[in-house]
Motif scaffolding. Structure first.
Motif, PDB file in Angstrom:
ATOM      1  N   THR A 192       0.799  -1.188  -0.015  1.00 54.62           N
ATOM      2  CA  THR A 192      -0.063   0.075   0.088  1.00 54.62           C
ATOM      3  C   THR A 192       0.886   1.171   0.088  1.00 54.62           C
ATOM      4  O   THR A 192       2.151   1.267   0.303  1.00 54.62           O
ATOM      5  N   LYS A 193       0.141   2.373  -0.490  1.00 58.03           N
ATOM      6  CA  LYS A 193       1.099   3.605  -0.664  1.00 58.03           C
ATOM      7  C   LYS A 193       1.289   3.984   0.882  1.00 58.03           C
ATOM      8  O   LYS A 193       2.544   4.803   1.031  1.00 58.03           O
ATOM      9  N   ASP A 194       0.447   4.107   1.487  1.00 61.46           N
ATOM     10  CA  ASP A 194       0.552   4.928   2.895  1.00 61.46           C
ATOM     11  C   ASP A 194       1.257   3.879   3.854  1.00 61.46           C
ATOM     12  O   ASP A 194       0.385   2.944   4.392  1.00 61.46           O
ATOM     13  N   ARG A 199       2.949   4.107   6.455  1.00 61.65           N
ATOM     14  CA  ARG A 199       2.702   4.548   8.015  1.00 61.65           C
ATOM     15  C   ARG A 199       1.688   3.878   8.670  1.00 61.65           C
ATOM     16  O   ARG A 199       1.560   3.397   9.519  1.00 61.65           O
ATOM     17  N   LYS A 200       0.632   4.234   7.803  1.00 61.78           N
ATOM     18  CA  LYS A 200      -0.895   3.594   8.164  1.00 61.78           C
ATOM     19  C   LYS A 200      -0.852   2.162   8.132  1.00 61.78           C
ATOM     20  O   LYS A 200      -1.284   1.537   8.938  1.00 61.78           O
ATOM     21  N   ALA A 201      -0.190   1.640   7.108  1.00 64.71           N
ATOM     22  CA  ALA A 201      -0.087   0.086   7.201  1.00 64.71           C
ATOM     23  C   ALA A 201       0.603  -0.445   8.193  1.00 64.71           C
ATOM     24  O   ALA A 201       0.151  -1.242   8.954  1.00 64.71           O
ATOM     25  N   ALA A 202       1.771   0.329   8.458  1.00 59.98           N
ATOM     26  CA  ALA A 202       2.475  -0.271   9.852  1.00 59.98           C
ATOM     27  C   ALA A 202       1.596  -0.258  11.141  1.00 59.98           C
ATOM     28  O   ALA A 202       1.827  -1.221  11.944  1.00 59.98           O
ATOM     29  N   VAL A 203       0.867   0.867  11.181  1.00 61.25           N
ATOM     30  CA  VAL A 203      -0.093   0.663  12.484  1.00 61.25           C
ATOM     31  C   VAL A 203      -1.034  -0.459  12.311  1.00 61.25           C
ATOM     32  O   VAL A 203      -1.324  -0.992  13.308  1.00 61.25           O
TER      33      VAL A 203
END
Length: 523
Positions: free
Chosen positions: A444-446, A448-452
Protein backbone atom coordinates in the motif's frame (compact mmCIF):
# COMPACT_ATOMS: atom_id res chain seq x y z
CA UNK A 1 7.66 6.27 53.89
CA UNK A 2 10.36 8.95 53.64
CA UNK A 3 13.62 8.02 51.82
CA UNK A 4 15.69 7.77 55.01
CA UNK A 5 13.19 5.46 56.72
CA UNK A 6 12.82 3.39 53.55
CA UNK A 7 16.59 2.96 53.24
CA UNK A 8 16.84 1.97 56.92
CA UNK A 9 14.02 -0.55 56.52
CA UNK A 10 15.68 -2.10 53.48
CA UNK A 11 19.08 -2.37 55.16
CA UNK A 12 17.30 -4.05 58.07
CA UNK A 13 15.72 -6.43 55.54
CA UNK A 14 19.19 -7.33 54.24
CA UNK A 15 20.37 -7.98 57.81
CA UNK A 16 17.35 -10.20 58.48
CA UNK A 17 17.97 -12.16 55.28
CA UNK A 18 21.64 -12.62 56.17
CA UNK A 19 20.76 -13.80 59.70
CA UNK A 20 18.22 -16.29 58.40
CA UNK A 21 20.59 -17.42 55.68
CA UNK A 22 23.28 -18.15 58.28
CA UNK A 23 20.72 -20.07 60.35
CA UNK A 24 19.89 -22.10 57.25
CA UNK A 25 23.58 -22.73 56.60
CA UNK A 26 24.07 -24.02 60.16
CA UNK A 27 21.13 -26.37 59.79
CA UNK A 28 22.72 -27.77 56.64
CA UNK A 29 25.82 -28.53 58.70
CA UNK A 30 23.71 -30.91 60.78
CA UNK A 31 23.45 -33.19 57.73
CA UNK A 32 27.19 -33.87 57.55
CA UNK A 33 26.74 -37.48 58.53
CA UNK A 34 23.69 -38.09 56.39
CA UNK A 35 23.58 -40.30 53.33
CA UNK A 36 25.48 -39.07 50.26
CA UNK A 37 22.33 -38.00 48.42
CA UNK A 38 21.17 -35.85 51.33
CA UNK A 39 24.66 -34.52 51.86
CA UNK A 40 24.86 -33.36 48.23
CA UNK A 41 21.54 -31.55 48.58
CA UNK A 42 22.66 -29.69 51.68
CA UNK A 43 25.92 -28.68 49.98
CA UNK A 44 23.91 -27.31 47.09
CA UNK A 45 21.80 -25.24 49.50
CA UNK A 46 24.94 -23.92 51.18
CA UNK A 47 26.47 -22.99 47.81
CA UNK A 48 23.35 -21.07 46.84
CA UNK A 49 23.36 -19.21 50.13
CA UNK A 50 27.04 -18.23 49.88
CA UNK A 51 26.41 -16.70 46.45
CA UNK A 52 23.29 -14.90 47.66
CA UNK A 53 25.01 -13.58 50.79
CA UNK A 54 27.88 -12.11 48.74
CA UNK A 55 25.46 -10.34 46.43
CA UNK A 56 23.05 -8.88 48.97
CA UNK A 57 25.92 -7.83 51.25
CA UNK A 58 27.43 -5.97 48.29
CA UNK A 59 24.01 -4.52 47.46
CA UNK A 60 23.80 -3.06 50.96
CA UNK A 61 27.08 -1.17 50.48
CA UNK A 62 25.89 0.55 47.27
CA UNK A 63 22.25 1.03 48.23
CA UNK A 64 22.27 4.83 48.04
CA UNK A 65 23.53 4.68 44.44
CA UNK A 66 20.61 2.62 43.13
CA UNK A 67 18.00 5.31 42.69
CA UNK A 68 14.48 5.26 44.09
CA UNK A 69 12.79 2.98 41.52
CA UNK A 70 15.48 0.32 41.63
CA UNK A 71 15.53 0.51 45.44
CA UNK A 72 11.79 -0.16 45.56
CA UNK A 73 12.21 -3.10 43.21
CA UNK A 74 15.08 -4.60 45.19
CA UNK A 75 13.20 -4.15 48.45
CA UNK A 76 10.32 -6.23 47.05
CA UNK A 77 12.74 -8.92 45.86
CA UNK A 78 14.42 -9.02 49.29
CA UNK A 79 11.05 -9.51 50.96
CA UNK A 80 10.55 -12.59 48.78
CA UNK A 81 13.97 -13.87 49.86
CA UNK A 82 13.12 -13.37 53.53
CA UNK A 83 10.01 -15.51 53.11
CA UNK A 84 11.85 -18.27 51.25
CA UNK A 85 14.60 -18.44 53.85
CA UNK A 86 12.08 -18.67 56.68
CA UNK A 87 10.24 -21.46 54.85
CA UNK A 88 13.55 -23.28 54.39
CA UNK A 89 14.36 -22.99 58.10
CA UNK A 90 10.89 -24.33 58.96
CA UNK A 91 11.46 -27.33 56.69
CA UNK A 92 14.77 -28.09 58.39
CA UNK A 93 13.23 -27.76 61.82
CA UNK A 94 10.54 -30.27 60.83
CA UNK A 95 13.32 -32.69 59.84
CA UNK A 96 15.76 -32.36 62.74
CA UNK A 97 13.85 -30.61 65.49
CA UNK A 98 14.26 -27.09 66.74
CA UNK A 99 17.88 -26.54 67.83
CA UNK A 100 18.25 -30.11 69.04
CA UNK A 101 21.81 -31.31 69.52
CA UNK A 102 21.19 -34.86 68.35
CA UNK A 103 22.57 -35.52 64.87
CA UNK A 104 20.29 -36.29 61.97
CA UNK A 105 21.95 -39.61 61.33
CA UNK A 106 21.39 -40.71 64.92
CA UNK A 107 17.72 -39.78 64.61
CA UNK A 108 17.41 -41.81 61.41
CA UNK A 109 19.02 -44.84 63.07
CA UNK A 110 16.76 -44.49 66.10
CA UNK A 111 13.70 -44.91 63.91
CA UNK A 112 14.46 -48.65 63.77
CA UNK A 113 14.20 -50.50 60.53
CA UNK A 114 15.38 -50.03 56.99
CA UNK A 115 11.90 -49.24 55.62
CA UNK A 116 11.37 -46.35 58.02
CA UNK A 117 14.88 -45.09 57.35
CA UNK A 118 14.31 -45.11 53.59
CA UNK A 119 10.95 -43.37 53.94
CA UNK A 120 12.55 -40.69 56.07
CA UNK A 121 15.39 -40.25 53.58
CA UNK A 122 12.90 -39.86 50.71
CA UNK A 123 10.89 -37.30 52.66
CA UNK A 124 14.06 -35.42 53.63
CA UNK A 125 15.33 -35.43 50.04
CA UNK A 126 12.03 -34.00 48.76
CA UNK A 127 12.14 -31.25 51.40
CA UNK A 128 15.73 -30.34 50.56
CA UNK A 129 14.99 -30.33 46.82
CA UNK A 130 12.10 -27.94 47.46
CA UNK A 131 14.50 -25.57 49.28
CA UNK A 132 16.98 -25.76 46.39
CA UNK A 133 14.20 -25.00 43.90
CA UNK A 134 13.07 -21.98 45.96
CA UNK A 135 16.58 -20.54 46.18
CA UNK A 136 17.20 -21.14 42.47
CA UNK A 137 13.97 -19.36 41.54
CA UNK A 138 14.85 -16.43 43.78
CA UNK A 139 18.32 -16.19 42.23
CA UNK A 140 16.74 -16.05 38.76
CA UNK A 141 14.44 -13.30 40.03
CA UNK A 142 17.30 -11.29 41.52
CA UNK A 143 20.00 -11.57 38.85
CA UNK A 144 18.40 -9.41 36.11
CA UNK A 145 18.17 -6.32 38.31
CA UNK A 146 21.50 -7.11 40.00
CA UNK A 147 23.36 -6.65 36.73
CA UNK A 148 21.92 -3.15 36.35
CA UNK A 149 24.79 -2.20 38.65
CA UNK A 150 26.97 -2.52 35.55
CA UNK A 151 25.39 0.55 33.98
CA UNK A 152 24.84 2.96 36.88
CA UNK A 153 27.45 5.71 36.52
CA UNK A 154 28.22 6.27 40.22
CA UNK A 155 31.81 6.05 41.62
CA UNK A 156 30.72 4.43 44.90
CA UNK A 157 29.90 1.22 43.01
CA UNK A 158 33.45 1.04 41.67
CA UNK A 159 34.79 1.69 45.15
CA UNK A 160 32.71 -1.00 46.86
CA UNK A 161 32.62 -3.84 44.32
CA UNK A 162 36.35 -4.45 44.12
CA UNK A 163 39.06 -6.46 45.81
CA UNK A 164 37.87 -9.29 48.02
CA UNK A 165 34.21 -8.94 47.05
CA UNK A 166 34.97 -9.44 43.35
CA UNK A 167 37.26 -12.40 44.04
CA UNK A 168 34.65 -14.15 46.20
CA UNK A 169 31.73 -13.88 43.77
CA UNK A 170 31.51 -14.45 40.03
CA UNK A 171 28.34 -12.34 39.91
CA UNK A 172 30.20 -9.40 41.47
CA UNK A 173 33.31 -9.88 39.31
CA UNK A 174 31.14 -9.88 36.16
CA UNK A 175 29.64 -6.53 37.17
CA UNK A 176 33.13 -5.18 37.86
CA UNK A 177 34.45 -6.39 34.50
CA UNK A 178 31.52 -4.88 32.62
CA UNK A 179 32.03 -1.55 34.37
CA UNK A 180 35.75 -1.65 33.60
CA UNK A 181 34.98 -2.34 29.93
CA UNK A 182 32.71 0.70 29.82
CA UNK A 183 35.32 2.81 31.57
CA UNK A 184 37.96 1.72 29.04
CA UNK A 185 35.58 2.62 26.22
CA UNK A 186 34.92 6.07 27.66
CA UNK A 187 38.58 6.82 28.30
CA UNK A 188 39.86 5.08 25.20
CA UNK A 189 42.44 3.26 27.31
CA UNK A 190 43.24 -0.44 27.29
CA UNK A 191 46.34 -2.60 27.52
CA UNK A 192 45.23 -5.06 24.82
CA UNK A 193 43.42 -4.64 21.52
CA UNK A 194 40.11 -6.39 20.86
CA UNK A 195 40.97 -6.50 17.15
CA UNK A 196 42.48 -9.84 16.15
CA UNK A 197 45.72 -10.05 14.21
CA UNK A 198 45.65 -10.18 10.44
CA UNK A 199 46.81 -13.79 10.51
CA UNK A 200 43.79 -14.97 12.49
CA UNK A 201 41.99 -17.67 10.51
CA UNK A 202 38.61 -19.36 10.71
CA UNK A 203 38.42 -22.96 9.48
CA UNK A 204 35.37 -25.04 8.50
CA UNK A 205 33.23 -21.95 7.96
CA UNK A 206 29.56 -22.72 7.29
CA UNK A 207 26.56 -20.43 6.98
CA UNK A 208 23.57 -20.79 9.33
CA UNK A 209 20.33 -21.12 7.37
CA UNK A 210 18.11 -18.02 7.40
CA UNK A 211 20.71 -16.00 9.30
CA UNK A 212 23.55 -13.64 8.45
CA UNK A 213 25.72 -15.43 11.03
CA UNK A 214 27.93 -18.43 10.31
CA UNK A 215 29.88 -21.02 12.26
CA UNK A 216 33.53 -22.01 12.07
CA UNK A 217 36.45 -23.19 14.13
CA UNK A 218 39.54 -21.40 15.36
CA UNK A 219 42.58 -23.23 16.69
CA UNK A 220 40.82 -24.16 19.95
CA UNK A 221 37.04 -24.33 19.61
CA UNK A 222 33.97 -23.66 17.53
CA UNK A 223 32.86 -20.07 17.00
CA UNK A 224 29.99 -18.05 15.58
CA UNK A 225 30.89 -15.25 13.19
CA UNK A 226 28.59 -12.22 13.15
CA UNK A 227 29.27 -9.75 10.34
CA UNK A 228 28.79 -5.99 10.76
CA UNK A 229 29.03 -4.11 7.44
CA UNK A 230 30.24 -0.52 7.30
CA UNK A 231 27.38 1.75 6.30
CA UNK A 232 27.97 4.23 3.53
CA UNK A 233 27.01 7.21 5.69
CA UNK A 234 29.27 6.10 8.54
CA UNK A 235 32.75 7.42 9.20
CA UNK A 236 35.10 4.43 9.27
CA UNK A 237 36.93 5.58 12.41
CA UNK A 238 33.63 6.01 14.24
CA UNK A 239 32.40 2.60 13.06
CA UNK A 240 35.64 0.94 14.22
CA UNK A 241 35.36 2.59 17.64
CA UNK A 242 31.72 1.54 18.04
CA UNK A 243 32.49 -2.06 17.11
CA UNK A 244 35.53 -2.06 19.41
CA UNK A 245 33.43 -0.78 22.31
CA UNK A 246 30.72 -3.37 21.67
CA UNK A 247 33.23 -6.21 21.47
CA UNK A 248 34.92 -5.15 24.73
CA UNK A 249 31.63 -5.31 26.58
CA UNK A 250 30.60 -8.61 24.98
CA UNK A 251 33.97 -10.09 25.94
CA UNK A 252 32.90 -9.85 29.61
CA UNK A 253 29.39 -11.34 29.50
CA UNK A 254 28.39 -14.57 31.26
CA UNK A 255 26.82 -16.90 28.64
CA UNK A 256 25.03 -18.96 31.28
CA UNK A 257 23.10 -15.87 32.42
CA UNK A 258 23.05 -13.37 29.59
CA UNK A 259 21.88 -15.34 26.56
CA UNK A 260 24.90 -13.78 24.81
CA UNK A 261 28.13 -15.45 23.77
CA UNK A 262 31.58 -14.23 24.82
CA UNK A 263 33.23 -12.21 22.07
CA UNK A 264 36.81 -13.34 21.51
CA UNK A 265 37.62 -10.39 19.27
CA UNK A 266 37.01 -8.62 15.98
CA UNK A 267 38.38 -9.26 12.48
CA UNK A 268 38.62 -6.31 10.10
CA UNK A 269 37.14 -7.44 6.77
CA UNK A 270 38.86 -5.90 3.75
CA UNK A 271 38.08 -5.68 0.05
CA UNK A 272 40.64 -8.03 -1.60
CA UNK A 273 41.24 -5.64 -4.48
CA UNK A 274 41.54 -2.35 -2.60
CA UNK A 275 42.38 -3.47 0.96
CA UNK A 276 39.71 -1.03 2.19
CA UNK A 277 37.79 -2.06 5.29
CA UNK A 278 34.24 -3.04 4.30
CA UNK A 279 33.07 -4.45 7.62
CA UNK A 280 33.89 -6.28 10.82
CA UNK A 281 33.44 -9.89 11.93
CA UNK A 282 32.62 -10.40 15.61
CA UNK A 283 34.00 -13.78 16.73
CA UNK A 284 31.87 -15.41 19.43
CA UNK A 285 33.11 -18.44 21.35
CA UNK A 286 30.71 -21.38 21.57
CA UNK A 287 30.97 -22.85 25.11
CA UNK A 288 32.38 -26.40 25.23
CA UNK A 289 29.08 -27.76 26.57
CA UNK A 290 27.38 -26.58 23.34
CA UNK A 291 30.17 -27.69 21.01
CA UNK A 292 28.40 -30.84 19.80
CA UNK A 293 25.02 -29.17 19.41
CA UNK A 294 23.65 -28.06 16.04
CA UNK A 295 23.22 -24.26 15.77
CA UNK A 296 20.04 -23.24 13.94
CA UNK A 297 18.35 -19.91 13.56
CA UNK A 298 14.94 -19.55 15.18
CA UNK A 299 13.63 -18.71 11.69
CA UNK A 300 14.80 -22.12 10.46
CA UNK A 301 13.11 -23.86 13.39
CA UNK A 302 9.84 -21.96 12.92
CA UNK A 303 9.85 -22.67 9.18
CA UNK A 304 10.29 -26.41 9.71
CA UNK A 305 6.79 -27.52 10.58
CA UNK A 306 7.69 -31.21 10.45
CA UNK A 307 9.00 -31.19 14.03
CA UNK A 308 6.60 -30.36 16.86
CA UNK A 309 8.30 -29.32 20.08
CA UNK A 310 6.75 -29.83 23.55
CA UNK A 311 5.10 -26.88 25.24
CA UNK A 312 7.61 -26.83 28.10
CA UNK A 313 10.52 -26.47 25.65
CA UNK A 314 8.84 -23.57 23.82
CA UNK A 315 8.17 -21.86 27.14
CA UNK A 316 11.84 -22.32 28.10
CA UNK A 317 12.90 -20.83 24.76
CA UNK A 318 10.59 -17.85 25.26
CA UNK A 319 11.75 -17.22 28.84
CA UNK A 320 15.41 -17.44 27.84
CA UNK A 321 14.86 -14.92 25.05
CA UNK A 322 12.99 -12.56 27.39
CA UNK A 323 15.82 -12.76 29.95
CA UNK A 324 18.53 -12.08 27.36
CA UNK A 325 17.04 -8.64 26.66
CA UNK A 326 17.46 -7.64 30.31
CA UNK A 327 21.13 -8.54 30.30
CA UNK A 328 21.62 -6.88 26.93
CA UNK A 329 20.16 -3.70 28.41
CA UNK A 330 22.23 -4.04 31.59
CA UNK A 331 25.29 -4.03 29.31
CA UNK A 332 24.23 -0.55 28.18
CA UNK A 333 23.29 -1.06 24.55
CA UNK A 334 20.21 -1.69 22.42
CA UNK A 335 20.16 -4.38 19.74
CA UNK A 336 17.89 -2.74 17.11
CA UNK A 337 17.68 -5.91 15.03
CA UNK A 338 15.89 -8.59 17.08
CA UNK A 339 14.19 -11.15 14.85
CA UNK A 340 14.17 -14.96 14.45
CA UNK A 341 17.04 -14.61 11.93
CA UNK A 342 19.24 -13.23 14.70
CA UNK A 343 18.33 -15.75 17.41
CA UNK A 344 20.53 -18.85 17.28
CA UNK A 345 19.44 -22.02 19.09
CA UNK A 346 21.93 -24.81 19.82
CA UNK A 347 19.87 -27.99 19.60
CA UNK A 348 20.90 -31.02 21.69
CA UNK A 349 19.03 -33.18 19.13
CA UNK A 350 16.73 -32.68 16.16
CA UNK A 351 13.59 -33.14 18.26
CA UNK A 352 14.62 -30.90 21.17
CA UNK A 353 14.97 -27.15 21.47
CA UNK A 354 17.89 -25.52 23.22
CA UNK A 355 18.73 -22.20 24.84
CA UNK A 356 18.86 -19.22 22.45
CA UNK A 357 21.65 -16.68 22.01
CA UNK A 358 21.42 -13.31 20.27
CA UNK A 359 23.51 -12.38 17.25
CA UNK A 360 22.89 -9.89 14.43
CA UNK A 361 24.51 -6.81 15.95
CA UNK A 362 24.85 -4.99 12.63
CA UNK A 363 22.52 -2.17 13.70
CA UNK A 364 23.38 -2.01 17.42
CA UNK A 365 24.18 1.13 19.34
CA UNK A 366 24.97 1.98 22.94
CA UNK A 367 21.98 3.30 24.86
CA UNK A 368 23.59 6.72 25.21
CA UNK A 369 25.30 6.67 21.80
CA UNK A 370 24.57 8.31 18.47
CA UNK A 371 21.59 7.23 16.37
CA UNK A 372 21.53 7.71 12.62
CA UNK A 373 17.71 7.78 12.31
CA UNK A 374 18.00 5.68 9.18
CA UNK A 375 16.22 2.53 8.09
CA UNK A 376 14.99 0.66 5.05
CA UNK A 377 11.74 -0.33 3.37
CA UNK A 378 12.04 -4.12 3.61
CA UNK A 379 8.73 -5.37 4.97
CA UNK A 380 10.28 -8.50 6.52
CA UNK A 381 12.53 -6.26 8.66
CA UNK A 382 9.95 -3.57 9.33
CA UNK A 383 7.66 -6.29 10.68
CA UNK A 384 9.87 -6.48 13.79
CA UNK A 385 10.12 -2.72 14.20
CA UNK A 386 7.66 -0.51 16.00
CA UNK A 387 5.54 1.53 13.54
CA UNK A 388 7.40 4.71 14.50
CA UNK A 389 10.74 3.04 13.73
CA UNK A 390 9.88 1.89 10.19
CA UNK A 391 10.85 3.22 6.78
CA UNK A 392 13.91 5.05 5.50
CA UNK A 393 13.54 7.87 8.02
CA UNK A 394 12.03 6.68 11.33
CA UNK A 395 10.07 9.12 13.50
CA UNK A 396 11.66 8.25 16.84
CA UNK A 397 15.13 7.66 18.24
CA UNK A 398 15.69 4.05 19.17
CA UNK A 399 15.22 3.04 22.83
CA UNK A 400 14.90 -0.17 24.81
CA UNK A 401 11.13 0.01 24.29
CA UNK A 402 11.69 -0.75 20.62
CA UNK A 403 13.72 -3.88 21.48
CA UNK A 404 10.85 -4.94 23.77
CA UNK A 405 8.40 -4.55 20.88
CA UNK A 406 10.60 -6.76 18.68
CA UNK A 407 10.79 -9.40 21.41
CA UNK A 408 7.00 -9.38 21.62
CA UNK A 409 6.68 -10.38 17.96
CA UNK A 410 9.24 -13.16 18.40
CA UNK A 411 7.33 -14.41 21.45
CA UNK A 412 4.13 -14.36 19.38
CA UNK A 413 5.75 -16.54 16.71
CA UNK A 414 7.08 -18.93 19.37
CA UNK A 415 3.62 -19.14 20.94
CA UNK A 416 1.90 -19.89 17.62
CA UNK A 417 4.96 -21.86 16.47
CA UNK A 418 4.60 -20.34 13.05
CA UNK A 419 7.01 -18.31 10.92
CA UNK A 420 5.72 -14.87 9.94
CA UNK A 421 8.29 -14.74 7.12
CA UNK A 422 8.59 -17.48 4.49
CA UNK A 423 11.59 -17.73 2.15
CA UNK A 424 11.68 -19.55 -1.16
CA UNK A 425 14.27 -22.30 -1.57
CA UNK A 426 16.72 -19.88 -3.17
CA UNK A 427 15.78 -17.17 -0.59
CA UNK A 428 15.15 -14.68 -3.42
CA UNK A 429 11.40 -14.62 -2.86
CA UNK A 430 10.03 -13.62 0.54
CA UNK A 431 6.37 -13.63 1.50
CA UNK A 432 4.32 -13.39 4.73
CA UNK A 433 3.64 -16.66 6.55
CA UNK A 434 0.26 -18.30 6.24
CA UNK A 435 -0.67 -17.21 9.77
CA UNK A 436 0.05 -13.53 9.08
CA UNK A 437 -2.72 -11.83 7.01
CA UNK A 438 -0.79 -8.73 5.92
CA UNK A 439 -0.17 -9.34 2.20
CA UNK A 440 -2.54 -6.56 1.15
CA UNK A 441 -0.83 -4.08 3.49
CA UNK A 442 2.72 -4.64 2.24
CA UNK A 443 2.33 -2.81 -1.06
CA UNK A 444 0.00 0.00 0.00
CA UNK A 445 1.06 3.57 -0.67
CA UNK A 446 0.63 4.84 2.89
CA UNK A 447 3.18 2.66 4.68
CA UNK A 448 2.88 4.57 7.98
CA UNK A 449 -0.81 3.71 8.17
CA UNK A 450 -0.08 0.16 7.06
CA UNK A 451 2.48 -0.24 9.86
CA UNK A 452 -0.12 0.78 12.46
CA UNK A 453 -2.58 -1.71 10.96
CA UNK A 454 0.01 -4.50 11.02
CA UNK A 455 0.66 -3.82 14.69
CA UNK A 456 -3.08 -3.98 15.40
CA UNK A 457 -3.28 -7.35 13.65
CA UNK A 458 -0.38 -8.70 15.74
CA UNK A 459 -1.96 -7.51 18.99
CA UNK A 460 -5.28 -9.08 18.03
CA UNK A 461 -3.56 -12.37 17.17
CA UNK A 462 -1.91 -12.38 20.60
CA UNK A 463 -5.18 -11.67 22.38
CA UNK A 464 -7.37 -14.09 20.45
CA UNK A 465 -5.10 -17.06 19.69
CA UNK A 466 -2.40 -17.27 22.35
CA UNK A 467 -4.57 -17.90 25.45
CA UNK A 468 -5.76 -21.25 24.11
CA UNK A 469 -2.29 -22.30 22.94
CA UNK A 470 0.00 -20.88 25.64
CA UNK A 471 -2.24 -19.68 28.46
CA UNK A 472 -3.39 -16.26 29.60
CA UNK A 473 -0.15 -15.23 31.33
CA UNK A 474 1.86 -15.80 28.14
CA UNK A 475 -0.72 -14.00 26.01
CA UNK A 476 -0.84 -11.00 28.35
CA UNK A 477 2.96 -10.83 28.38
CA UNK A 478 3.13 -10.70 24.58
CA UNK A 479 0.44 -8.00 24.45
CA UNK A 480 2.35 -6.01 27.07
CA UNK A 481 5.47 -6.13 24.86
CA UNK A 482 3.59 -5.13 21.71
CA UNK A 483 1.87 -2.22 23.44
CA UNK A 484 4.82 -1.08 25.58
CA UNK A 485 4.84 2.36 23.88
CA UNK A 486 1.05 2.83 24.00
CA UNK A 487 -0.05 5.54 26.41
CA UNK A 488 -2.85 3.32 27.73
CA UNK A 489 -0.48 0.47 28.62
CA UNK A 490 -0.78 0.10 32.38
CA UNK A 491 2.54 -1.75 32.62
CA UNK A 492 4.79 0.68 30.77
CA UNK A 493 2.77 3.82 30.06
CA UNK A 494 4.25 6.93 28.49
CA UNK A 495 7.90 6.42 27.52
CA UNK A 496 8.83 9.84 28.88
CA UNK A 497 7.79 8.73 32.37
CA UNK A 498 10.60 6.17 32.34
CA UNK A 499 13.48 8.23 31.02
CA UNK A 500 16.39 8.54 33.43
CA UNK A 501 20.09 9.16 33.08
CA UNK A 502 21.12 5.54 33.55
CA UNK A 503 18.18 4.00 31.65
CA UNK A 504 17.12 1.94 34.67
CA UNK A 505 13.39 2.66 34.93
CA UNK A 506 12.24 0.99 31.72
CA UNK A 507 14.46 -2.01 32.53
CA UNK A 508 12.84 -2.40 35.97
CA UNK A 509 9.38 -2.15 34.42
CA UNK A 510 10.31 -4.79 31.85
CA UNK A 511 11.52 -7.15 34.60
CA UNK A 512 8.34 -6.68 36.63
CA UNK A 513 5.77 -6.63 33.82
CA UNK A 514 7.28 -9.07 31.34
CA UNK A 515 10.02 -11.25 32.80
CA UNK A 516 8.45 -11.93 36.22
CA UNK A 517 5.13 -12.70 34.54
CA UNK A 518 6.40 -15.12 31.90
CA UNK A 519 8.52 -16.94 34.48
CA UNK A 520 5.36 -17.66 36.49
CA UNK A 521 4.27 -20.13 33.81
CA UNK A 522 4.49 -23.72 35.00
CA UNK A 523 4.12 -26.55 32.49
Amino acid sequence: MDPVSFAFATISMVDICIKRGKDLYERCQAYKRAETELGEATLCIQDYWIKIEHQISALRTVWEALGERLQIHQNLVLQVLQGKLQNAINKFDSLIGVREQISVWDKIISKRGEVKRLKYAAYAKASLDAIIDDLEKWQRMFDPSWFFLARIAVPVIDQQLTGKRAVESKAISTVVQLRQAHEANEKGSTTTSIFLQAGYRIRERESIAFSSASTGRNSDQRVIIDHIPVRKQTDLDIAAKDVRDLARVLSEVDPALFGLLVCQGVIKVRDPSTEEITGFDLIFLIPPELDQRVPRSLRSLLSDQKTKYPLNERIHLAVSLARSIVFLHSSRFVHKNISPENIIVHQPSSDKLGTPVLVGFERFRFAEGRTYMSGDCLWQKNLYRHPKRQGLYPDEQYTMHHDIYSVGICLLEIGLWSSFVNYSDDQKSIRPGSDLPISELIGTKDQRKAAVNVKAILVEMARSRLPELMGKIYADTVVSCLTCLDKNNGGFGDEQEFEDEDGILVGVRYIEKVLFEIEKIVV
